[in-house]
Design an enzyme around this catalytic site. Sequence first.
Site, PDB file in Angstrom:
ATOM      1  CD  GLU A  48      40.906  52.489  25.547  1.00 18.24           C
ATOM      2  OE1 GLU A  48      42.087  52.118  25.489  1.00 18.24           O
ATOM      3  OE2 GLU A  48      40.495  53.289  26.384  1.00 18.24           O
ATOM      4  CB  CYS A 107      31.386  53.858  29.566  1.00 19.64           C
ATOM      5  SG  CYS A 107      31.911  55.471  28.965  1.00 19.64           S
ATOM      6  CB  CYS A 125      36.462  63.898  20.791  1.00 10.84           C
ATOM      7  SG  CYS A 125      35.157  65.036  21.306  1.00 10.84           S
ATOM      8  CB  CYS A 181      36.873  69.522  26.963  1.00  9.52           C
ATOM      9  SG  CYS A 181      35.180  69.552  26.344  1.00  9.52           S
ATOM     10  CB  CYS A 225      38.752  66.013  27.805  1.00 10.37           C
ATOM     11  SG  CYS A 225      38.302  64.382  27.184  1.00 10.37           S
ATOM     12  N   GLY A 262      34.370  60.721  22.123  1.00  5.01           N
ATOM     13  CA  GLY A 262      33.513  61.292  21.085  1.00  5.01           C
ATOM     14  C   GLY A 262      32.387  62.125  21.648  1.00  5.01           C
ATOM     15  CB  CYS A 272      35.646  60.436  32.629  1.00  2.00           C
ATOM     16  SG  CYS A 272      34.562  59.837  33.876  1.00  2.00           S
TER      17      CYS A 272
HETATM   18  N1  SAH Z   1      31.428  64.426  24.588  1.00  2.00           N
HETATM   19  C1  SAH Z   1      30.513  64.018  25.594  1.00  2.00           C
HETATM   20  C2  SAH Z   1      30.716  62.596  26.119  1.00  2.00           C
HETATM   21  C3  SAH Z   1      32.123  62.122  26.366  1.00  2.00           C
HETATM   22  S1  SAH Z   1      33.008  62.817  27.738  1.00  2.00           S
HETATM   23  C4  SAH Z   1      30.462  65.030  26.718  1.00  2.00           C
HETATM   24  O1  SAH Z   1      31.199  65.993  26.661  1.00  2.00           O
HETATM   25  O2  SAH Z   1      29.652  64.879  27.622  1.00  2.00           O
HETATM   26  C5  SAH Z   1      32.248  62.164  29.178  1.00  2.00           C
HETATM   27  C6  SAH Z   1      32.440  63.007  30.424  1.00  2.00           C
HETATM   28  O3  SAH Z   1      33.760  62.877  30.974  1.00  2.00           O
HETATM   29  C7  SAH Z   1      32.256  64.503  30.165  1.00  2.00           C
HETATM   30  O4  SAH Z   1      31.496  65.065  31.200  1.00  2.00           O
HETATM   31  C8  SAH Z   1      33.691  64.994  30.210  1.00  2.00           C
HETATM   32  O5  SAH Z   1      33.762  66.358  30.433  1.00  2.00           O
HETATM   33  C9  SAH Z   1      34.260  64.147  31.321  1.00  2.00           C
HETATM   34  N2  SAH Z   1      35.719  64.106  31.389  1.00  2.00           N
HETATM   35  C10 SAH Z   1      36.611  64.291  30.403  1.00  2.00           C
HETATM   36  N3  SAH Z   1      37.870  64.162  30.861  1.00  2.00           N
HETATM   37  C11 SAH Z   1      37.779  63.863  32.168  1.00  2.00           C
HETATM   38  C12 SAH Z   1      38.732  63.583  33.180  1.00  2.00           C
HETATM   39  N4  SAH Z   1      40.028  63.566  32.927  1.00  2.00           N
HETATM   40  N5  SAH Z   1      38.274  63.333  34.424  1.00  2.00           N
HETATM   41  C13 SAH Z   1      36.947  63.296  34.686  1.00  2.00           C
HETATM   42  N6  SAH Z   1      36.007  63.535  33.766  1.00  2.00           N
HETATM   43  C14 SAH Z   1      36.407  63.821  32.516  1.00  2.00           C
END
Ligand code: SAH
Length: 338
Positions: A89, A102, A109, A113, A116, A156, A330
């Site tokens: 996406e 984006c 990935c 986290c 996430c 990713g 995100c």
């Molecule tokens: N892997 C990279 C880029 C992808 S994630 C990174 O970690 O930066 C992009 C951003 O979205 C990251 O800061 C991640 O922590 C955040 N993110 C992930 N899940 C989210 C959620 N449910 N709500 C808000 N931000 C989120």
Amino acid sequence: MPNIYGMTLTDLENYFNENNEKPFRAKQVYEWLYQQKNADCLSWSNIKKECREKLMSDFSFNKLTLIKREIDDLTEKYLFELEDKERIEAVLMAHDYGLSVCVSSQVGCNMGCAFCESGRLKKIRNLQAYEIVCQILMIEEITGKKIHSVVIMGIGEPLDNEENVFKFIKIINQDIGLAIGSRHITLSTCGLVPKIKDLYDLKLQINLAISLHAPDDELRNRLMPVNKMYNIDQLMSVLKEYIRVTNRRVTIEYVMLSMVNDTQECALKLAALLQGMNVYVNLIPYNETNHLEFKKSSKARIDLFFDTLKKKGINVTVRKEFGRKISAACGQLRSKEV
Ligand code: SAH
């Protein structure tokens, strides 16, 4: 067969040189592909016929297949299918300064986290450079509009696929191509320390954003497994070096999880950690997902956290929320489709 959209200008110049053709042909190819948006190479009138035919037989011109486009006010979500039927996406957002996209950098990935949603789908594979380029090119084609900026913040970990991501950056940055200025490109990483070094060695003048999300190792270990490999100390030293060498300000992303990392204690620790560094903190309202243990911080808690950082002299902003209705926010990409 290599895909033409994965070729940097230099790659194409080398290709033409090797084939006893003038290297300026590379620029002509870029103009057709990215400015005229004409992928039918047999119709490229300023290039001689044999050369067009050779291009046709040496390269694939396939892009991605658009499966779905969802529109919600200022946000559009695009679901694309790749040649091996995997799906990714990309999200288009309308800011007052222009359109930004984006992009995803991997299928799934591996960073895991805790909060996430995208990370629930383990990495299946890296995206090729052309598959990242085509996310932007196709959105320009579909909307008929020019993309102003790009954030590598979709599914990713871009520094876990650095070769393709760096190539992608070179391709979209090219003046006679999509011409997206390096200051308009932001790479977001969870903090793969050695790869951050590569970033400043390569002198890519892009913006760097770090997903920090916690001010100490104890909490960060719980939220982000990557911290067990590269802890906050190591991350801060590489960032200080990055800032020294590039003279660029770094963005610190901090997702606001209610009662987890949004306490006053966390705000004070974060301020102390970042004191004197050329950074700004971007507080990200959490988009609630199926990870039920995490809730978004209330506006009041975000405001208080914000004020505490401000009072300590830290530059801070709160990120505008985009695309919640269509799960384009995100950490939510692709999860509904699989
Ligand atoms: N892997 C990279 C880029 C992808 S994630 C990174 O970690 O930066 C992009 C951003 O979205 C990251 O800061 C991640 O922590 C955040 N993110 C992930 N899940 C989210 C959620 N449910 N709500 C808000 N931000 C989120």
